[in-house]
Structures are given as C-alpha cells and as structure tokens.
Motif scaffolding. Structure first.
Motif, PDB file in Angstrom:
ATOM      1  N   SER A  10       0.828  -1.198   0.000  1.00  0.00           N
ATOM      2  CA  SER A  10       0.000   0.000   0.000  1.00  0.00           C
ATOM      3  C   SER A  10       0.866   1.253   0.000  1.00  0.00           C
ATOM      4  CB  SER A  10      -0.914   0.011   1.232  1.00  0.00           C
ATOM      5  OG  SER A  10      -0.145   0.238   2.408  1.00  0.00           O
ATOM      6  N   GLN A  11       0.221   2.419  -0.099  1.00  0.00           N
ATOM      7  CA  GLN A  11       0.940   3.690  -0.070  1.00  0.00           C
ATOM      8  C   GLN A  11       1.691   3.888   1.232  1.00  0.00           C
ATOM      9  OE1 GLN A  11      -2.644   6.021  -2.339  1.00  0.00           O
ATOM     10  NE2 GLN A  11      -1.309   7.234  -1.071  1.00  0.00           N
ATOM     11  N   THR A  12       1.151   3.349   2.317  1.00  0.00           N
ATOM     12  CA  THR A  12       1.764   3.539   3.632  1.00  0.00           C
ATOM     13  C   THR A  12       2.777   2.460   3.980  1.00  0.00           C
ATOM     14  OG1 THR A  12      -0.137   2.389   4.620  1.00  0.00           O
ATOM     15  CG2 THR A  12      -0.229   4.792   4.523  1.00  0.00           C
ATOM     16  N   GLY A  13       3.070   1.557   3.035  1.00  0.00           N
ATOM     17  CA  GLY A  13       4.085   0.537   3.270  1.00  0.00           C
ATOM     18  C   GLY A  13       3.570  -0.739   3.887  1.00  0.00           C
ATOM     19  N   GLY A  16      -7.388   3.026  -4.432  1.00  0.00           N
ATOM     20  CA  GLY A  16      -6.157   3.769  -4.200  1.00  0.00           C
ATOM     21  C   GLY A  16      -5.046   3.314  -5.120  1.00  0.00           C
ATOM     22  N   LEU A  17      -3.848   3.818  -4.822  1.00  0.00           N
ATOM     23  CA  LEU A  17      -2.651   3.494  -5.596  1.00  0.00           C
ATOM     24  C   LEU A  17      -1.819   2.491  -4.817  1.00  0.00           C
ATOM     25  CD1 LEU A  17      -0.931   4.131  -8.114  1.00  0.00           C
ATOM     26  CD2 LEU A  17       0.106   6.002  -6.821  1.00  0.00           C
ATOM     27  N   TYR A  18      -1.389   1.423  -5.475  1.00  0.00           N
ATOM     28  CA  TYR A  18      -0.624   0.361  -4.831  1.00  0.00           C
ATOM     29  C   TYR A  18       0.629   0.068  -5.660  1.00  0.00           C
ATOM     30  CZ  TYR A  18      -4.786  -0.197  -1.984  1.00  0.00           C
ATOM     31  OH  TYR A  18      -5.828   0.035  -1.120  1.00  0.00           O
ATOM     32  N   PHE A  19       1.552  -0.665  -5.039  1.00  0.00           N
ATOM     33  CA  PHE A  19       2.851  -0.878  -5.666  1.00  0.00           C
ATOM     34  C   PHE A  19       3.214  -2.358  -5.658  1.00  0.00           C
ATOM     35  CE2 PHE A  19       2.768   3.297  -3.640  1.00  0.00           C
ATOM     36  CZ  PHE A  19       2.969   4.105  -4.743  1.00  0.00           C
ATOM     37  N   VAL A  20       3.789  -2.789  -6.771  1.00  0.00           N
ATOM     38  CA  VAL A  20       4.227  -4.173  -6.923  1.00  0.00           C
ATOM     39  C   VAL A  20       5.735  -4.185  -7.096  1.00  0.00           C
ATOM     40  CG1 VAL A  20       4.018  -6.285  -8.272  1.00  0.00           C
ATOM     41  CG2 VAL A  20       2.061  -4.752  -8.072  1.00  0.00           C
ATOM     42  N   HIS A  21       6.430  -5.001  -6.300  1.00  0.00           N
ATOM     43  CA  HIS A  21       7.870  -5.164  -6.496  1.00  0.00           C
ATOM     44  C   HIS A  21       8.292  -6.564  -6.086  1.00  0.00           C
ATOM     45  CE1 HIS A  21       7.758  -3.863  -2.255  1.00  0.00           C
ATOM     46  NE2 HIS A  21       7.232  -2.734  -2.663  1.00  0.00           N
ATOM     47  N   ALA A  22       9.558  -6.866  -6.260  1.00  0.00           N
ATOM     48  CA  ALA A  22      10.050  -8.238  -6.073  1.00  0.00           C
ATOM     49  C   ALA A  22      11.424  -8.213  -5.420  1.00  0.00           C
ATOM     50  CB  ALA A  22      10.108  -8.962  -7.419  1.00  0.00           C
ATOM     51  N   PHE A  23      11.777  -9.345  -4.785  1.00  0.00           N
ATOM     52  CA  PHE A  23      13.086  -9.438  -4.148  1.00  0.00           C
ATOM     53  C   PHE A  23      13.439 -10.901  -3.903  1.00  0.00           C
ATOM     54  CE2 PHE A  23      10.052  -9.413  -0.705  1.00  0.00           C
ATOM     55  CZ  PHE A  23      10.563 -10.297   0.229  1.00  0.00           C
ATOM     56  N   ALA A  38       9.362  -0.129   1.621  1.00  0.00           N
ATOM     57  CA  ALA A  38      10.064   1.033   1.113  1.00  0.00           C
ATOM     58  C   ALA A  38      10.862   1.721   2.221  1.00  0.00           C
ATOM     59  CB  ALA A  38       9.075   2.015   0.504  1.00  0.00           C
ATOM     60  N   VAL A  39      12.076   2.169   1.882  1.00  0.00           N
ATOM     61  CA  VAL A  39      12.935   2.849   2.858  1.00  0.00           C
ATOM     62  C   VAL A  39      12.310   4.176   3.275  1.00  0.00           C
ATOM     63  CG1 VAL A  39      15.197   3.887   3.220  1.00  0.00           C
ATOM     64  CG2 VAL A  39      15.000   1.767   1.933  1.00  0.00           C
ATOM     65  N   GLU A  40      11.846   4.930   2.296  1.00  0.00           N
ATOM     66  CA  GLU A  40      11.216   6.215   2.561  1.00  0.00           C
ATOM     67  C   GLU A  40       9.822   6.235   1.944  1.00  0.00           C
ATOM     68  OE1 GLU A  40      13.659   9.336   1.140  1.00  0.00           O
ATOM     69  OE2 GLU A  40      15.346   8.898   2.477  1.00  0.00           O
ATOM     70  N   GLN A  41       8.885   6.818   2.677  1.00  0.00           N
ATOM     71  CA  GLN A  41       7.542   6.933   2.152  1.00  0.00           C
ATOM     72  C   GLN A  41       7.510   7.973   1.028  1.00  0.00           C
ATOM     73  OE1 GLN A  41       4.876   5.063   2.930  1.00  0.00           O
ATOM     74  NE2 GLN A  41       6.263   3.862   4.193  1.00  0.00           N
ATOM     75  N   LEU A  42       6.886   7.616  -0.073  1.00  0.00           N
ATOM     76  CA  LEU A  42       6.752   8.545  -1.184  1.00  0.00           C
ATOM     77  C   LEU A  42       5.760   9.656  -0.822  1.00  0.00           C
ATOM     78  CD1 LEU A  42       6.467   5.970  -4.106  1.00  0.00           C
ATOM     79  CD2 LEU A  42       8.471   7.336  -3.520  1.00  0.00           C
ATOM     80  N   LYS A  43       5.881  10.756  -1.512  1.00  0.00           N
ATOM     81  CA  LYS A  43       4.939  11.850  -1.341  1.00  0.00           C
ATOM     82  C   LYS A  43       3.835  11.729  -2.397  1.00  0.00           C
ATOM     83  CE  LYS A  43       8.327  15.064   0.580  1.00  0.00           C
ATOM     84  NZ  LYS A  43       9.005  16.382   0.408  1.00  0.00           N
TER      85      LYS A  43
END
Length: 529
Positions: A48-51, A79-86, A279-284
C-alpha cells in the motif's frame, strides 16, 4: 566493465495499469543473471501507499524469468498500490533497489470515484525511452470492431534487449496516464529473517514466547508438515525466541504443525514472521480530481468485471493443493523393523488389544489409570527404560491417551522401530508411528502448545486466461486484457487475440529492458468501434 554496466535489479511487469478489487493481477519479473546467486525463489508482493503488505507470492524463476499472480483482496480500498520483487538473500545488501510498478485498484463496491492519489516524487518514476526505431508492431488490419480478431507481428530486428513483454489492453485513461514503472529503495523490516538463499524451497521464520509473561522463549520447537507423514524437523530458538525452518520443494499451501516442548504446564505462543521488504522512505502523494469521462470509464470497468466473473467465473480459485516430495527417500526415522497393516487381521476394539495381538516387541502398560509404552531394543534383548517417539500421522504425540481408543479399523498402518535412532542431535528410544485412515488430524483440536498454521509456499505455475469464453457469442464478453507474453528474441514474433464487447482505445505495447537495466517502450493504439 561488465560488472559496472550489468543490471542488478529485478524488474516487474504487470498485465494491466489498474484492477478491480477481487481481480487477479498477473506479473512477470526479469531476473538478471547477476542476481541468480541469491537462489531461484522470487518473492512478489503488493504494497500500500503507507508501506503495508497487502499480498505476496513466492515463485520459482526459470533462468532470467519469473512469473506469477497476486489475488487482489475483494475488500481492498480504492487507491494506488505498488508491486515489487526481491530475493530473500538480498536482505544482507542494506537498501535493496528494485524496478517495480504502480497499479491503481478500484473497489468494486464504490459507487462514485471522484479523487485519486498520484505520485508527487517524480524522481521515483521511471519513464521508459522510446523503442520505435528498434521495435515495430505490425497489424494486418487498420480498423477493428468488437469481437474482431487482431492479428499481427512484433519485429525486433537486431537490438540489445535481453527481455521483452508484449501486452494488449483497453485503455483506462486515468491509470494509463498516472501509473507505470517506479524505482524502489527497499529495506528489511523484519531483521530476524536471515539472508538465506532460497533454492527450490522457502524459508519459514517465527518467534516463540511465554504466553504468561510475553518474554522470548528458547524451548525446542518441532515441525511436522501434514500431508507428508515423513517430514519432520526441529529448531532450537535463539535468546530472542527466533526460529527458522526451510521447506524444500514445497508447493502450494502447507499445513504446518509447530510444537514447542513444554516442561510442566508452561504455555507458549508462536507467531510467524511475514517475509516482505518495505520502502525505505515513504513517497509523497497528491490527489487529483477524476474528470467525468474518466469516471465513466472506471465505472464501466467495474461493471464489466462483475459480468466477467458472472459468466466466466473466478480465474483463480483458492485451493488447498500441496505437494512436497520426501527429501529423505524414506521415513525420517529410517526403515521400520515392522510394518503392520491392521486390515489384514481380525478387527480389534482398542489399542491395548492391537498391541497385544499385532505389535511384537511393543509393550503396553496400564497401571493406576496411567498408560505407558515401551519398545524392545533388539540390540540388547531388553526393553528401553524410556518411552519411544510416538507419532500419529507423522505428528509427535506426548499423551498416550490419544492411542487408547483407536480401533484397528481406524488405522491404515503401524511402523515399529526397535532400536535407538538419531535425527540430528535428537535421540529416540525406538519409534511408534501410527498412520490413520482419517488424515484431518481433528484429534489435535484444542491441544495446548500445538499450533496448526497454513503457510503459502512456492506457487504452482499458472497461466492467465485471456481467451473468450467457449460458449461464443451467446454471452457478454467484458474482457479488458487480451495479451501478456514474453516476446521471443526472433526477428518476427506473431501474435493474435480476439476482441471483446468493450469499445474504446486499445493499446498494444512492448516493454523491453537492456542488459544495463535501461527500459524501453513502444506501443500502437487502435480504436475499437
């Protein structure tokens, strides 16, 4: 030179820019060869946006490619969400970089969407360069109507691309404009998980605590994987109560039985640690109004998803399928000295009679309402002075009362080991293994210090179905996605798909990446009338 120019980031591709809550989001990930030393299990996650972690999957990569899906929760807010991998082993790298995607989710129960968030940190947004001069999308026709078949080819020629994904979808204007690739700096928020390279298996981590005080505990923790009567493992937690298990070749949803060994009436709690990076830092973020035309298309897409599920059904159903081959090649306690199948003999009413009639070298003692078991030690021609390891369906049992009322008709087989066996640094004075016909393990219900947990392991390979329903033209077709495939490196890659009943602008797109990690894109937009 090669070390400095090679890409060291996982790059995630999605089959769509938006989805409706309850949809299935299909993902592909490019895995640079430089990262394959971290294992072959890639973790895909939706954040989510808030991590906050929304959903995750562990998939097995094949050379430079991994693919899987994320089932978007039906109750997920708009809302806006993020997809990533590791890779799990990347935890030791400090800040992990990954090129992921932003995706809009529209809640299917929301009546009107007026405002939506957008990313304000433009530095985090990755804009692919144009590949118009290197990749050509060639279509057989120029004009298309609903339900027409689209045929064409993608001509790649001679280029430096190491990975290309072709997709086709009806454009939803808002998400098409405001979503895309993003560069994430991620960090391990669960420092207790070790940077272990997961090779053909998944790492399960958790913590053990004293239920009464809440303090960390370090009592021995036993693990049994139900559905696989031969798998057993154990772990001594550290001073902070952390424990870890590796499940080799485990696919699907595993049912785990965790048992901390208690002395007296001590009660424990077990909590599994979710394996994710944040995420290390929350996006604006900023928010912007959705104009009437955009709102209408979003509303139509929500309605279309409803009809798609109504007539096509759910594309991914929740299943309890599980596979895990026996890593030992035999029961973990070794080959038994006796294997007894009770159905080959006369029916017996309880375990006391079974032990007397069928279990040679096994002693059942019943004194002062207390039942004890003893196993014959073949090597010494005497009985052990302590009880054997007792198992029901492969699960360690520490109360003999569970065996007392078992009838021979309840039991599929019994294994007896009449010697001392060693597993790691555990020592067993013989083994009694009872396999029941009923594998539900309902006898474990409400037992203290027995924790039954369902844990997702490596995802079974699945493919998205973008084809129209087999019934043909008699039912509505509200698909928005039509294509999402990896393009072969051949100079000419053919494709075809059938359009649905949805009108609008359709984008056929190719996204590509070079060895150095540069992203490129080319697309062709056609109008579906």
């Amino acid at each position: 030179m090669a070390q400095t120019t090679a890409n060291r980031e996982l790059v995630v591709f999605t089959d769509r820019d938006f989805c409706i809550s309850g949809d299935t989001l299909w993902l592909k990930a490019y895995v640079p060869k430089e990262l394959q030393r971290y294992g072959n299990i890639v973790h895909l996650q939706l954040e989510s946006q808030t991590g906050n972690l929304i959903a995750s999957r562990a998939v097995k990569c094949n050379n430079t490619q991994a693919e899987g899906f994320i089932a978007v929760p039906d109750s997920l807010q708009t809302g806006l969400y993020f997809v990533h991998a590791f890779f799990n082993a990347q935890r030791s790298n400090g800040v992990l970089k990954c090129t992921g995607r932003s995706v809009y989710v529209y809640n299917r129960f929301e009546e009107a969407i007026e405002r939506l968030p957008v990313v304000e940190d433009k530095a985090a947004v990755v804009t692919p360069e144009s590949a118009d001069n290197q990749i050509d999308i060639d279509l057989e026709d120029k004009n298309y109507r609903r339900r027409d078949e689209v045929k064409g080819s993608i001509n790649t020629g001679d280029n430096e691309f190491v990975y290309m994904v072709a997709s086709a979808r009806i454009i939803e204007p808002f998400s098409h404009k405001n979503s895309g690739f993003m560069r994430f700096g991620m960090k391990d928020r669960n420092t207790g998980i070790p940077p272990f390279p997961e090779e053909d298996g998944v790492l399960i981590s958790g913590s053990l605590s004293n239920r009464e005080t809440g303090d960390a505990a370090n009592s021995l923790v036993l693990l049994t994987v139900t559905g696989n009567e031969t798998y057993f493992d154990y772990y001594y937690p550290d001073s902070t109560g952390l424990f870890h298990f590796f499940l080799p070749d485990a696919r699907g949803n595993a049912n785990l039985i965790l048992q901390p060994l208690a002395v007296g009436d001590k009660q424990f709690d077990i909590k599994l640690t979710p394996n994710f990076m944040s995420a290390v830092e929350q996006l604006k973020f900023d928010s912007t109004f959705v104009n009437p035309k955009q709102a209408e298309i979003i509303e139509n897409s929500i309605k279309g998803t409803f009809f798609n599920k109504l007539f096509r059904g759910v594309s991914i159903r929740s299943k309890d399928d599980f596979e895990m081959p026996n890593p030992y090649g035999m029961p973990f306690y070794g080959q038994p000295d006796n294997h007894i199948v009770p159905e080959l003999f006369i029916d017996l009413p309880n375990f006391k009679e079974i032990s007397r009639e069928l279990l040679i070298g096994f002693q059942y003692r019943d004194r002062n309402d207390e039942v004890t078991f003893r196993m014959l030690d073949y090597g010494q021609d005497r009985f052990f002075d302590t009880e054997p390891l007792r198992l029901i369906n492969g699960i360690p049992v520490f109360k003999n009362s569970f065996f007392q009322d078992l009838q021979s008709t309840d039991i599929a087989s019994i294994d007896l080991v009449k010697s001392e066996r060693i597993f790691g640094d555990l020592r067993f004075k013989g083994v009694l293994m009872v396999s029941l016909n009923d594998k539900s393990n309902s006898w474990l219900a409400q037992q203290p210090n027995v924790f039954q947990l369902k844990v997702p392991c490596i995802e079974f390979p699945k493919q998205a179905n973008y084809n129209p329903i087999a019934e043909g033209r008699t039912q509505p077709d509200t698909r928005w996605q039509f294509l999402n495939e990896v393009v072969d490196s051949n100079e000419k890659w053919p494709f075809s798909f059938q359009l649905s009943d949805v009108k609008g602008d359709l984008e056929i797109k190719v996204e590509a990446i070079t060895k150095s990690g540069k992203l490129y894109r080319t697309s062709k937009i056609i109008s579906v009338q």
